[in-house]
Structures are given as C-alpha cells and as structure tokens.
Design an enzyme around this catalytic site. Structure first.
Site, PDB file in Angstrom:
ATOM      1  N   HIS A 159     -18.788 -36.014  61.479  1.00  0.00           N
ATOM      2  CA  HIS A 159     -19.780 -35.715  60.434  1.00  0.00           C
ATOM      3  C   HIS A 159     -20.938 -36.723  60.423  1.00  0.00           C
ATOM      4  O   HIS A 159     -21.919 -36.502  59.713  1.00  0.00           O
ATOM      5  CB  HIS A 159     -19.131 -35.698  59.057  1.00  0.00           C
ATOM      6  CG  HIS A 159     -18.158 -34.582  58.847  1.00  0.00           C
ATOM      7  ND1 HIS A 159     -18.479 -33.260  59.066  1.00  0.00           N
ATOM      8  CD2 HIS A 159     -16.851 -34.592  58.441  1.00  0.00           C
ATOM      9  CE1 HIS A 159     -17.419 -32.502  58.810  1.00  0.00           C
ATOM     10  NE2 HIS A 159     -16.421 -33.280  58.428  1.00  0.00           N
TER      11      HIS A 159
ATOM     12  N   ASP B 141     -11.926 -29.065  64.818  1.00  0.00           N
ATOM     13  CA  ASP B 141     -11.663 -29.445  63.440  1.00  0.00           C
ATOM     14  C   ASP B 141     -12.014 -28.285  62.508  1.00  0.00           C
ATOM     15  O   ASP B 141     -12.937 -27.506  62.785  1.00  0.00           O
ATOM     16  CB  ASP B 141     -12.516 -30.669  63.086  1.00  0.00           C
ATOM     17  CG  ASP B 141     -12.137 -31.325  61.784  1.00  0.00           C
ATOM     18  OD1 ASP B 141     -11.476 -32.367  61.826  1.00  0.00           O
ATOM     19  OD2 ASP B 141     -12.534 -30.811  60.719  1.00  0.00           O
TER      20      ASP B 141
ATOM     21  N   HIS C 199     -13.519 -28.435  59.700  1.00  0.00           N
ATOM     22  CA  HIS C 199     -14.858 -28.633  59.141  1.00  0.00           C
ATOM     23  C   HIS C 199     -15.872 -28.778  60.268  1.00  0.00           C
ATOM     24  O   HIS C 199     -15.628 -29.448  61.268  1.00  0.00           O
ATOM     25  CB  HIS C 199     -14.882 -29.872  58.250  1.00  0.00           C
ATOM     26  CG  HIS C 199     -13.927 -29.796  57.106  1.00  0.00           C
ATOM     27  ND1 HIS C 199     -12.659 -30.348  57.150  1.00  0.00           N
ATOM     28  CD2 HIS C 199     -14.040 -29.201  55.889  1.00  0.00           C
ATOM     29  CE1 HIS C 199     -12.046 -30.120  56.002  1.00  0.00           C
ATOM     30  NE2 HIS C 199     -12.858 -29.423  55.222  1.00  0.00           N
TER      31      HIS C 199
ATOM     32  N   ASP D  73      -6.770 -30.086  60.810  1.00  0.00           N
ATOM     33  CA  ASP D  73      -6.817 -29.605  59.435  1.00  0.00           C
ATOM     34  C   ASP D  73      -6.958 -28.086  59.368  1.00  0.00           C
ATOM     35  O   ASP D  73      -7.156 -27.530  58.274  1.00  0.00           O
ATOM     36  CB  ASP D  73      -7.915 -30.291  58.631  1.00  0.00           C
ATOM     37  CG  ASP D  73      -9.218 -30.457  59.383  1.00  0.00           C
ATOM     38  OD1 ASP D  73      -9.302 -30.011  60.542  1.00  0.00           O
ATOM     39  OD2 ASP D  73     -10.161 -31.054  58.826  1.00  0.00           O
TER      40      ASP D  73
END
Length: 343
Positions: free
Chosen positions: A160, A196, A198, A285
């Site tokens: 991120h 991932d 996200h 995740d």
C-alpha cells in the site's frame, strides 16, 4: 526454499490504528510473522536466514527521497514534541487544500506523508520497517544468485506504500523495491503478481507509467473495499505503461472458482509478458475466516496458488503482505510455498 526473517519486526508492537468506528489495537501484529515462521519450521520448508544490512539507496530508487528520510525521524520527532501514545496523523491534504508545502509539526507531517491512519508508529517501528526492507533485498539477492525461489517474510508489509506516502500498515514498498533492484541488476522485465485481498495501490502508483515492470492485482472491488480509490478494472497503465497494469476487482463472497479464473488470466498475461523474474506479493487475507476481508478461499486452496505460479517456470520471489486470521496465517502462507515446491 530459503526464508529470510528478522526478529526486529517484533519492535513494531502495541500500535493503535483508526478504523471505521474507533481507534483500536493494530490488526498488523508480531504474531503474524511468528506463526508463519513456526510453520516454515514445522514444514521444513528450508533454512531460515537473517537479512543482510542495506543502505536506503534502493528505497530511494522507487520512493521519494524526502519521504524515505522522514520515516526514521517520526518517533524521535513525536517524543521531542512531548506527544504520547501511538504516533498517528489526524489531518490530510485533499481536494481544495495545498499539498505542496510540508508542514512543520510532526502530527501534521504524518498526514502529509500518508493516505490513512493505519500506518502508525511506536518506538520500535522504524527498526521493523528497515528490517523488512533488508529482508526483501536479501531474499531478492538469493534469487539473483541462482536460487529458483526465496521467501521474504516481511513485516510490516509494503504494497500500500506509494512513492511518497504510507498507509494500510505499509511504509516501504518491499515488492516494488525488489522489482527495481532486479531491474538495476540487469533484469529486462519484472512481473509483480499481487494476490492480497486488498488492492496493491502503492505498487500500481509506482509503476503505472512504466513498461518494464508489469503489475497484476487480484483484489476486492474498490467500490466497496479498502483502499477504495484505486483498483478498478479500467486502470490499465499510462504512457509507456499502458497495458502493463492489470486489475481484477472481485465482489464480496468470491470463492476459489471465481478467484482462480482471475488467477489463470493473470498468469496467462504474465507468461505472455515473459519477465526475467516474478515477484509474488503474498497476502493470504483472501481466507474465508480473515477478520477484515470478504473472500471465501479455504486452506486447501493455497497450495493450488503455489502450484500455478510454479508452472510459470520462472525465478520467483515471494514477499509477505497481508493476512490477519492469525491462527491460520502460517498454514495458508506456507501452503502457497509448499505448493510451489510441489510437496
């Protein structure tokens, strides 16, 4: 497969974060890395080695120099200002506000260099960030020197973090640093496959206008899922990078069959690009029991991911990203790696 791991990650502990309705203890906690390390050991994946020390020159190849220079100063500035508790921002420059002049107060500087209040600081945070960076570069070095694969057990994660900002538990973008390092060492093309839950918004932002690093992201639909403001399917790159950024946003409840269809398409595009090395931003995740995610992958699905990546037949660096179902994170993350090795 060798695993690179640093115990210094444990210094980033007890930090708070801002979520939708409250300031709460951080979901990104030391036990994440420890569960993974324990599983690496119990599965006898291979040797666990400490990282080599690196200067910050590689970080400044993809991050802005002022941003990198800021990170080690956060906690000392916070303490010098007489502030207590977790260092976190409360104000951000946005539409209609000037974002070109850095303020002087540390609590405001944290907002200047971030996009949320998830990347927060305690006394040991910088040492953990630096060790995570060292882990990624050390593992990249193993692959460059001839290992078919390596696992960078990075904590905190990185995908991120953009060129000049932190967020989402991420400070230095470990996968992006490794990609640029491979390029600087002579690789003509590098692919980053981000699995991932996200979207890897920082990785996309860094390489969006470049053709030498392909970025493929499989993730929750940004219309309803963090980080919200990047990750749409129509974001395909710009300028020289047009066509080399590929997003696969998927709805809540996505299970293995639908997720795997995106993986297959991404792997086909990756193979056509023919990179010299693959970097997998390894987030688990996507797991059905993850506390902050909405996909429905099962533990038995993770070895399948590893086997599919192995079929690419390319040198591969795995860089740890997210995953917050702590009891299962080790099983699922290492499941990808043992699947890659066809165990």
């Amino acid at each position: 497969m060798k695993t690179v791991y640093s115990p210094l990650h444990a210094g980033h502990a007890g930090q708070m974060e801002l979520v939708t309705s409250a300031i709460v203890p951080g979901f990104e906690k030391p036990s994440r890395a420890e569960f993974i390390k324990a599983r690496v050991e119990s599965e006898r994946l291979g040797p666990i080695v400490l990282p080599l020390e690196h200067d910050l020159a590689a970080a400044k190849r993809i991050h802005k120099s002022d941003y990198v220079d800021f990170l080690p100063t956060v906690w000392p500035q916070w303490v010098e200002a007489g502030l207590k508790g977790t260092a976190m921002p409360f104000t951000w420059p946005t539409r209609g506000l000037r974002g070109d002049v850095p303020p002087k107060r540390i609590d405001a500087l944290l907002g200047y260099y971030s996009f949320d209040a998830g990347a927060t600081f305690v006394e040991g945070t910088w040492a953990a960030i630096k060790s995570s960076y060292d882990v990624a570069l050390t593992a990249a070095g193993l692959v460059k020197d001839g290992d078919a694969s390596a696992f960078a057990l990075c904590r905190p994660p990185g995908h991120h973090a953009g060129a000049g900002f932190m967020g989402g538990y991420c400070y230095i973008n470990n996968a992006a640093v490794a990609a640029q390092w491979f390029r600087d060492q002579g690789a003509a093309r590098v692919s980053i496959l981000d699995v991932d839950y996200h979207h890897g918004n920082g990785t996309q932002e860094i390489f969006y206008d470049r053709a030498d690093v392909q970025v493929l992201n499989l993730h929750g639909d940004p219309l309803v899922e963090y980080p919200f403001f990047l990750g749409h399917a129509d974001e395909g790159g710009a300028g020289e990078g047009e066509g080399f950024n590929v997003n696969y946003p998927m709805p809540f409840g996505t299970d293995w069959d639908a997720w795997n269809a995106s993986l297959e398409d991404a792997c086909a595009k990756l193979a056509a690009y023919a990179p010299d090395v693959v970097i997998v931003s390894l987030g688990v995740d996507t797991f059905e029991k993850d506390p902050i995610s909405q996909f429905r992958l099962k533990t038995t699905d993770y070895p399948k991911i590893g086997r599919r990546v192995a079929r690419l037949g390319l040198p591969t660096l795995f860089v740890m990203e997210g995953g917050y179902a702590v009891e299962e994170i080790g099983i699922n993350a290492v499941g990808v790696l043992t699947g890659f090795e066809d165990r």
